[in-house]
Design a protein around this motif. Structure first.
Motif, PDB file in Angstrom:
ATOM      1  N   ARG A   5     -76.336 -96.255 -70.342  1.00 51.63           N
ATOM      2  CA  ARG A   5     -77.042 -96.731 -69.151  1.00 51.63           C
ATOM      3  C   ARG A   5     -78.237 -97.606 -69.515  1.00 51.63           C
ATOM      4  NH1 ARG A   5     -75.347 -91.481 -67.415  1.00 51.63           N
ATOM      5  NH2 ARG A   5     -77.268 -90.492 -68.147  1.00 51.63           N
ATOM      6  N   GLN A   6     -78.590 -97.629 -70.796  1.00 53.97           N
ATOM      7  CA  GLN A   6     -79.725 -98.407 -71.266  1.00 53.97           C
ATOM      8  C   GLN A   6     -79.318 -99.684 -71.999  1.00 53.97           C
ATOM      9  OE1 GLN A   6     -82.296 -95.763 -73.624  1.00 53.97           O
ATOM     10  NE2 GLN A   6     -81.327 -94.038 -72.580  1.00 53.97           N
ATOM     11  N   THR A   7     -78.107 -99.695 -72.568  1.00 51.96           N
ATOM     12  CA  THR A   7     -77.689-100.829 -73.387  1.00 51.96           C
ATOM     13  C   THR A   7     -76.168-100.925 -73.374  1.00 51.96           C
ATOM     14  OG1 THR A   7     -77.956-101.855 -75.586  1.00 51.96           O
ATOM     15  CG2 THR A   7     -77.492 -99.493 -75.542  1.00 51.96           C
ATOM     16  N   PHE A   8     -75.644-102.024 -73.877  1.00 55.56           N
ATOM     17  CA  PHE A   8     -74.193-102.146 -74.031  1.00 55.56           C
ATOM     18  C   PHE A   8     -73.731-101.133 -75.071  1.00 55.56           C
ATOM     19  CE2 PHE A   8     -70.413-103.659 -76.159  1.00 55.56           C
ATOM     20  CZ  PHE A   8     -69.616-104.102 -75.126  1.00 55.56           C
ATOM     21  N   LEU A   9     -72.707-100.363 -74.743  1.00 57.15           N
ATOM     22  CA  LEU A   9     -72.190 -99.344 -75.666  1.00 57.15           C
ATOM     23  C   LEU A   9     -70.677 -99.241 -75.510  1.00 57.15           C
ATOM     24  CD1 LEU A   9     -72.664 -96.964 -77.676  1.00 57.15           C
ATOM     25  CD2 LEU A   9     -72.790 -95.477 -75.664  1.00 57.15           C
ATOM     26  N   LEU A  10     -69.978 -99.386 -76.619  1.00 60.20           N
ATOM     27  CA  LEU A  10     -68.528 -99.193 -76.673  1.00 60.20           C
ATOM     28  C   LEU A  10     -68.235 -98.145 -77.729  1.00 60.20           C
ATOM     29  CD1 LEU A  10     -65.516 -99.948 -76.170  1.00 60.20           C
ATOM     30  CD2 LEU A  10     -65.827-101.814 -77.814  1.00 60.20           C
ATOM     31  N   VAL A  11     -67.556 -97.073 -77.336  1.00 60.57           N
ATOM     32  CA  VAL A  11     -67.124 -96.043 -78.282  1.00 60.57           C
ATOM     33  C   VAL A  11     -65.656 -96.290 -78.615  1.00 60.57           C
ATOM     34  CG1 VAL A  11     -66.769 -93.578 -78.684  1.00 60.57           C
ATOM     35  CG2 VAL A  11     -68.801 -94.365 -77.433  1.00 60.57           C
ATOM     36  N   GLU A  12     -65.385 -96.500 -79.893  1.00 57.26           N
ATOM     37  CA  GLU A  12     -64.036 -96.854 -80.354  1.00 57.26           C
ATOM     38  C   GLU A  12     -63.459 -95.689 -81.155  1.00 57.26           C
ATOM     39  OE1 GLU A  12     -62.810 -99.572 -83.952  1.00 57.26           O
ATOM     40  OE2 GLU A  12     -63.329-100.846 -82.242  1.00 57.26           O
ATOM     41  N   TYR A  13     -62.389 -95.087 -80.627  1.00 55.66           N
ATOM     42  CA  TYR A  13     -61.764 -93.937 -81.281  1.00 55.66           C
ATOM     43  C   TYR A  13     -60.627 -94.378 -82.211  1.00 55.66           C
ATOM     44  CZ  TYR A  13     -64.264 -90.808 -78.156  1.00 55.66           C
ATOM     45  OH  TYR A  13     -65.253 -90.130 -77.480  1.00 55.66           O
ATOM     46  N   GLY A  14     -60.671 -93.879 -83.431  1.00 60.60           N
ATOM     47  CA  GLY A  14     -59.540 -94.056 -84.338  1.00 60.60           C
ATOM     48  C   GLY A  14     -58.433 -93.091 -83.949  1.00 60.60           C
ATOM     49  N   VAL A  15     -57.470 -93.575 -83.206  1.00 56.28           N
ATOM     50  CA  VAL A  15     -56.334 -92.757 -82.765  1.00 56.28           C
ATOM     51  C   VAL A  15     -55.200 -92.873 -83.777  1.00 56.28           C
ATOM     52  CG1 VAL A  15     -54.610 -92.443 -80.941  1.00 56.28           C
ATOM     53  CG2 VAL A  15     -56.984 -92.991 -80.348  1.00 56.28           C
ATOM     54  N   GLU A  16     -54.918 -94.100 -84.213  1.00 57.09           N
ATOM     55  CA  GLU A  16     -53.943 -94.478 -85.240  1.00 57.09           C
ATOM     56  C   GLU A  16     -52.497 -94.286 -84.807  1.00 57.09           C
ATOM     57  OE1 GLU A  16     -55.861 -96.045 -86.633  1.00 57.09           O
ATOM     58  OE2 GLU A  16     -57.647 -94.936 -87.129  1.00 57.09           O
ATOM     59  N   SER A  17     -52.171 -93.154 -84.183  1.00 52.38           N
ATOM     60  CA  SER A  17     -50.800 -92.917 -83.714  1.00 52.38           C
ATOM     61  C   SER A  17     -50.840 -91.850 -82.631  1.00 52.38           C
ATOM     62  CB  SER A  17     -49.917 -92.449 -84.873  1.00 52.38           C
ATOM     63  OG  SER A  17     -48.629 -92.055 -84.404  1.00 52.38           O
ATOM     64  N   PHE A  18     -49.838 -91.867 -81.744  1.00 46.94           N
ATOM     65  CA  PHE A  18     -49.685 -90.795 -80.761  1.00 46.94           C
ATOM     66  C   PHE A  18     -48.534 -89.861 -81.128  1.00 46.94           C
ATOM     67  CE2 PHE A  18     -52.390 -93.428 -78.117  1.00 46.94           C
ATOM     68  CZ  PHE A  18     -53.167 -92.474 -77.484  1.00 46.94           C
ATOM     69  N   SER A  19     -48.020 -89.995 -82.343  1.00 43.25           N
ATOM     70  CA  SER A  19     -46.974 -89.100 -82.838  1.00 43.25           C
ATOM     71  C   SER A  19     -47.610 -87.995 -83.673  1.00 43.25           C
ATOM     72  CB  SER A  19     -45.973 -89.888 -83.699  1.00 43.25           C
ATOM     73  OG  SER A  19     -45.177 -89.009 -84.465  1.00 43.25           O
ATOM     74  N   ASP A  20     -47.452 -86.758 -83.244  1.00 41.06           N
ATOM     75  CA  ASP A  20     -48.044 -85.648 -83.992  1.00 41.06           C
ATOM     76  C   ASP A  20     -47.469 -85.529 -85.397  1.00 41.06           C
ATOM     77  OD1 ASP A  20     -49.794 -84.931 -81.994  1.00 41.06           O
ATOM     78  OD2 ASP A  20     -48.500 -83.366 -81.154  1.00 41.06           O
ATOM     79  N   SER A  21     -46.186 -85.827 -85.552  1.00 43.16           N
ATOM     80  CA  SER A  21     -45.589 -85.750 -86.892  1.00 43.16           C
ATOM     81  C   SER A  21     -46.180 -86.817 -87.810  1.00 43.16           C
ATOM     82  CB  SER A  21     -44.064 -85.887 -86.812  1.00 43.16           C
ATOM     83  OG  SER A  21     -43.695 -87.133 -86.245  1.00 43.16           O
ATOM     84  N   THR A  22     -46.428 -88.015 -87.268  1.00 37.07           N
ATOM     85  CA  THR A  22     -47.063 -89.067 -88.066  1.00 37.07           C
ATOM     86  C   THR A  22     -48.490 -88.682 -88.421  1.00 37.07           C
ATOM     87  OG1 THR A  22     -45.722 -90.810 -87.062  1.00 37.07           O
ATOM     88  CG2 THR A  22     -47.788 -91.483 -88.083  1.00 37.07           C
ATOM     89  N   LEU A  23     -49.245 -88.168 -87.449  1.00 38.51           N
ATOM     90  CA  LEU A  23     -50.629 -87.772 -87.695  1.00 38.51           C
ATOM     91  C   LEU A  23     -50.704 -86.707 -88.782  1.00 38.51           C
ATOM     92  CD1 LEU A  23     -51.880 -87.691 -83.997  1.00 38.51           C
ATOM     93  CD2 LEU A  23     -52.557 -89.336 -85.760  1.00 38.51           C
ATOM     94  N   LEU A  24     -49.753 -85.794 -88.780  1.00 38.37           N
ATOM     95  CA  LEU A  24     -49.707 -84.765 -89.824  1.00 38.37           C
ATOM     96  C   LEU A  24     -49.386 -85.391 -91.173  1.00 38.37           C
ATOM     97  CD1 LEU A  24     -49.820 -81.718 -90.465  1.00 38.37           C
ATOM     98  CD2 LEU A  24     -47.356 -81.633 -89.993  1.00 38.37           C
ATOM     99  N   GLU A  25     -48.447 -86.319 -91.182  1.00 43.82           N
ATOM    100  CA  GLU A  25     -48.004 -86.947 -92.433  1.00 43.82           C
ATOM    101  C   GLU A  25     -49.122 -87.768 -93.072  1.00 43.82           C
ATOM    102  OE1 GLU A  25     -45.453 -87.802 -95.535  1.00 43.82           O
ATOM    103  OE2 GLU A  25     -45.130 -86.406 -93.862  1.00 43.82           O
ATOM    104  N   ILE A  26     -49.964 -88.392 -92.271  1.00 45.16           N
ATOM    105  CA  ILE A  26     -51.032 -89.226 -92.833  1.00 45.16           C
ATOM    106  C   ILE A  26     -52.336 -88.446 -93.024  1.00 45.16           C
ATOM    107  CG2 ILE A  26     -50.036 -91.354 -91.908  1.00 45.16           C
ATOM    108  CD1 ILE A  26     -52.174 -91.319 -89.713  1.00 45.16           C
ATOM    109  N   ASN A  27     -52.281 -87.130 -92.848  1.00 39.90           N
ATOM    110  CA  ASN A  27     -53.444 -86.264 -93.082  1.00 39.90           C
ATOM    111  C   ASN A  27     -54.591 -86.612 -92.144  1.00 39.90           C
ATOM    112  OD1 ASN A  27     -54.696 -84.089 -94.533  1.00 39.90           O
ATOM    113  ND2 ASN A  27     -55.924 -85.579 -95.671  1.00 39.90           N
ATOM    114  N   ARG A  28     -54.237 -86.891 -90.890  1.00 44.61           N
ATOM    115  CA  ARG A  28     -55.267 -87.312 -89.947  1.00 44.61           C
ATOM    116  C   ARG A  28     -56.199 -86.160 -89.557  1.00 44.61           C
ATOM    117  NH1 ARG A  28     -58.338 -91.493 -88.995  1.00 44.61           N
ATOM    118  NH2 ARG A  28     -59.177 -91.440 -86.886  1.00 44.61           N
ATOM    119  N   GLY A  29     -55.669 -84.963 -89.422  1.00 43.80           N
ATOM    120  CA  GLY A  29     -56.526 -83.817 -89.141  1.00 43.80           C
ATOM    121  C   GLY A  29     -56.740 -83.518 -87.670  1.00 43.80           C
TER     122      GLY A  29
END
Length: 310
Positions: free
Chosen positions: A143-167
């Motif tokens: 509310r005081q300044t320009f702010l963009l929060v960028e999330y590292g999602v990388e994939s929406f596949s749970d099996s891929t996230l597990l394989e790449i050690n995303r946590g």
């Protein structure tokens, strides 16, 4: 966004979107604020993501040995040679930039905002590194300044996230995105296209999933296998498919057609230092890729959102 005709509107461009927020030219300056990640320090894992080497992100002026103020000043000197009247967004990019107590976050963000010509923040982090208190603080900051929060999602596949050690899993990403949006914070997501086990069909489905979420800004990158990473070891041992330049342009064009037209697209490619890249070697700069993509889409009458069911 005022929708253009299909003949002129190809995709919702980040640079043009920024012009709607600022009356002057704005450039992101990368900052390394000395954070780490929960899948590196043992909280949820060790070793980090299999694809990750943070050295590929940081330009020469961005070093933990410099204070945040020094990094920003060096970045301003780098960019200001060409555009002296430019303003800047401090881009907290390396590792997970909400992974600390709120008093630490306040000190580091406010150090950046106190620098001359810094007009806002872009904060890169993980969806498992925000809680209610952090998001409430970020909402007050937005509310005081320009702010963009960028999330590292990388994939929406749970099996891929597990394989790449995303946590974390895909549900964690969805919760973080929705909680951030509810507070009126500009919300971004980062995804990698080309991770092992995923294909064009899954990516087009992903574009539809993204379109259902309250995401304002999307950043896409091709998978690059970086030397010294766990993924590089896997690739040497048993090579997997990596997109050629032509394949990736066709994929991105199709992805955009399945993506909600109001989502702003920041980037399509990553450009790591060539000496650090094991594969693929495209030999092309970001703006050259964008030119080729625009030509490809215009020639075929393609544009963002044309096939999106949302």
């Amino acid at each position: 966004m005022a929708m253009e005709s299909a003949r002129t509107f190809l995709y919702n461009d980040f640079a043009q979107w920024l012009q709607g927020h600022f009356s002057y030219r704005v450039q992101k300056i990368t900052v390394d604020a000395g954070f780490t990640c929960p899948n590196r320090d043992g909280r949820v894992g060790v070793g980090g993501c299999t694809f990750c080497n943070n050295s590929t992100f940081n330009p020469a002026y961005c070093r933990q040995s410099f204070s945040i103020k020094e990094q920003l000043q060096r970045g301003k000197e780098f960019f200001g040679r060409k555009y002296p009247a430019m303003k800047y967004l401090a881009y907290f990019q390396a590792f997970s930039n909400t992974y600390a107590p709120i008093d630490v976050l306040k000190q580091r963000y406010e150090e950046a905002l106190a620098c001359e010509d810094v007009v806002g923040l872009v904060i890169g982090t993980r969806p498992d590194c925000v809680d209610e208190g952090t998001l409430d603080y970020l909402a007050s900051l937005s509310r005081q300044t320009f702010l963009l929060v960028e999330y590292g999602v990388e994939s929406f596949s749970d099996s891929t996230l597990l394989e790449i050690n995303r946590g974390h899993d895909a549900a964690c990403s969805i919760r973080a995105i929705e909680a951030t949006h509810r507070r009126g914070i500009l919300t971004g997501a980062h995804l990698i296209l080309g991770l092992p086990g995923e294909d064009n069909k899954s990516f087009l489905h992903q574009a539809e999933e993204i379109s259902r979420l309250p995401i304002d800004v999307l950043k896409l990158h091709q998978l690059q296998v970086i030397k010294g990473t766990a993924m590089a070891q896997d690739y040497v041992r048993q090579p997997f498919h990596l997109y050629s330049l032509e394949e990736y342009i066709a994929l991105i064009a199709a992805y955009l057609e399945h993506l909600r037209s109001s989502i702003v697209v920041d980037r399509f490619v990553s450009q790591s230092p060539p000496e650090m890249v094991l594969a693929p070697h495209w030999g092309i700069k970001n703006h050259e890729f964008t030119d080729k993509l625009r030509q490809y889409m215009a020639k075929r009458g393609m544009y963002q959102g044309r096939l999106c069911g949302i």
